[in-house]
Scaffold this motif. Structure first.
Motif, mmCIF file in Angstrom:
data_model
loop_
_atom_site.group_PDB
_atom_site.id
_atom_site.type_symbol
_atom_site.label_atom_id
_atom_site.label_comp_id
_atom_site.label_asym_id
_atom_site.label_seq_id
_atom_site.Cartn_x
_atom_site.Cartn_y
_atom_site.Cartn_z
ATOM 1 N N ALA A 134 0.853 -1.182 0.000
ATOM 2 C CA ALA A 134 0.000 0.000 0.000
ATOM 3 C C ALA A 134 0.895 1.240 0.000
ATOM 4 C CB ALA A 134 -0.915 -0.002 1.219
ATOM 5 N N PRO A 135 0.995 1.946 -1.126
ATOM 6 C CA PRO A 135 1.897 3.101 -1.184
ATOM 7 C C PRO A 135 1.410 4.258 -0.304
ATOM 8 C CG PRO A 135 1.221 2.358 -3.388
ATOM 9 C CD PRO A 135 0.322 1.695 -2.403
ATOM 10 N N ASP A 136 2.365 5.059 0.132
ATOM 11 C CA ASP A 136 2.020 6.307 0.798
ATOM 12 C C ASP A 136 1.443 7.294 -0.212
ATOM 13 O OD1 ASP A 136 3.015 5.346 3.214
ATOM 14 O OD2 ASP A 136 5.031 6.152 2.837
ATOM 15 N N ALA A 137 0.780 8.320 0.290
ATOM 16 C CA ALA A 137 0.228 9.350 -0.583
ATOM 17 C C ALA A 137 1.358 10.056 -1.334
ATOM 18 C CB ALA A 137 -0.578 10.351 0.226
ATOM 19 N N ALA A 138 1.078 10.434 -2.576
ATOM 20 C CA ALA A 138 2.043 11.161 -3.409
ATOM 21 C C ALA A 138 1.297 12.266 -4.153
ATOM 22 C CB ALA A 138 2.742 10.220 -4.383
ATOM 23 N N PRO A 139 0.916 13.334 -3.441
ATOM 24 C CA PRO A 139 0.112 14.382 -4.067
ATOM 25 C C PRO A 139 0.814 15.074 -5.231
ATOM 26 C CG PRO A 139 0.902 15.069 -1.895
ATOM 27 C CD PRO A 139 1.184 13.617 -2.011
ATOM 28 N N GLY A 140 2.134 14.912 -5.324
ATOM 29 C CA GLY A 140 2.862 15.492 -6.455
ATOM 30 C C GLY A 140 2.493 14.877 -7.790
ATOM 31 N N LEU A 141 1.747 13.765 -7.770
ATOM 32 C CA LEU A 141 1.309 13.133 -9.014
ATOM 33 C C LEU A 141 0.085 13.806 -9.619
ATOM 34 C CD1 LEU A 141 1.787 9.368 -8.106
ATOM 35 C CD2 LEU A 141 2.966 10.610 -9.933
ATOM 36 N N ALA A 142 -0.486 14.775 -8.952
ATOM 37 C CA ALA A 142 -1.667 15.457 -9.474
ATOM 38 C C ALA A 142 -1.379 16.019 -10.864
ATOM 39 C CB ALA A 142 -2.091 16.574 -8.528
ATOM 40 N N GLY A 143 -2.233 15.676 -11.815
ATOM 41 C CA GLY A 143 -2.082 16.154 -13.181
ATOM 42 C C GLY A 143 -1.234 15.274 -14.077
ATOM 43 N N THR A 144 -0.481 14.328 -13.493
ATOM 44 C CA THR A 144 0.323 13.407 -14.305
ATOM 45 C C THR A 144 -0.597 12.442 -15.045
ATOM 46 O OG1 THR A 144 2.128 13.502 -12.697
ATOM 47 C CG2 THR A 144 2.140 11.650 -14.238
ATOM 48 N N ARG A 145 -0.327 12.231 -16.312
ATOM 49 C CA ARG A 145 -1.112 11.271 -17.082
ATOM 50 C C ARG A 145 -0.559 9.870 -16.848
ATOM 51 N NH1 ARG A 145 -2.337 13.742 -23.109
ATOM 52 N NH2 ARG A 145 -2.853 15.870 -22.479
ATOM 53 N N VAL A 146 -1.424 8.952 -16.440
ATOM 54 C CA VAL A 146 -1.015 7.585 -16.128
ATOM 55 C C VAL A 146 -1.917 6.613 -16.882
ATOM 56 C CG1 VAL A 146 -0.720 5.861 -14.319
ATOM 57 C CG2 VAL A 146 -0.187 8.267 -13.844
ATOM 58 N N LEU A 147 -1.305 5.721 -17.639
ATOM 59 C CA LEU A 147 -2.014 4.625 -18.290
ATOM 60 C C LEU A 147 -1.668 3.329 -17.565
ATOM 61 C CD1 LEU A 147 -3.562 3.213 -20.688
ATOM 62 C CD2 LEU A 147 -1.316 3.091 -21.824
#
Length: 202
Positions: A134-147
């Protein structure tokens, strides 16, 4: 850690074009996705490293103690090393967006890097990932496109864990797209189409 830390196939990007990192699966090498990366987006730069861990002769990006059982201390070290490697290449091309995709073990190390260093990649393709923690939160990923792509009957990547990972990225504010088939661990053509859409769509 500099740009020579891994044995890799590389090609510089044309002016302003993206830089694409391609990460192979267990037993693959730097050639597995190099040509595919070039076909996805002609003109893009490519960095396709070979995993520096050997599992009975099969190249990987981190150690494991069994199927789906990761050496988490080794994963942490390898994640930090790979993040530094990506950052070093990124620094050489400050005008280029940075994209990454990986399959299986390559998807797992790429996912781990995004969790620890969400600033490194603008777009990420995870083909058949398995993230059993279970990963920790990573709010820096907001807006990153993930497939995220997967097979519902994948014996190596249980579907409930894939669903959990999809949900986790969405919770971080990433723009998540999926391509799911009813098969197993194999990559099917619609997944490659989705990956091309990831790297080419504005």
């Amino acid at each position: 850690m500099g740009t020579e830390s891994y044995h890799a196939l590389t090609r510089p990007p044309e002016s302003g074009a993206p830089l694409i990192f391609a990460f192979h699966g267990t037993g693959g090498d730097e050639t597995q996705f190099f040509e595919i990366a070039g076909q996805l987006l002609p003109g893009a730069g490519i960095v396709s490293p070979r995993g520096d861990v050997s599992e009975m002769g099969a190249a990987r990006f981190f150690r494991r103690t069994g199927e789906g059982v990761y050496d988490m201390e080794d994963l942490a070290r390898r994640t930090e090393a790979l993040a530094s490697y990506v950052a070093a290449h990124k620094a050489l091309h400050p005008g280029s967006p940075v994209y990454g995709f990986g399959y299986s073990n390559g998807a797992n190390i790429l996912a781990s890097v995004t969790m620890e260093r969400p600033d490194l990649f603008d777009r990420v393709g995870l083909l058949h990932p398995l993230i059993p923690w279970a990963p920790d939160a990573a709010p820096g990923l907001a807006g990153t496109r993930v497939l995220i792509t997967a097979g519902r009957r994948d014996p190596m990547c249980p579907w409930p864990l894939t669903e959990r990972l999809i949900g986790w990225y969405a919770e971080q504010g990433a723009e998540v797209a999926t391509e799911i088939h009813d098969g197993g661990h194999e990559v099917r053509q619609p997944e490659l189409v989705a990956l091309q859409r990831l790297v080419t769509t504005d």
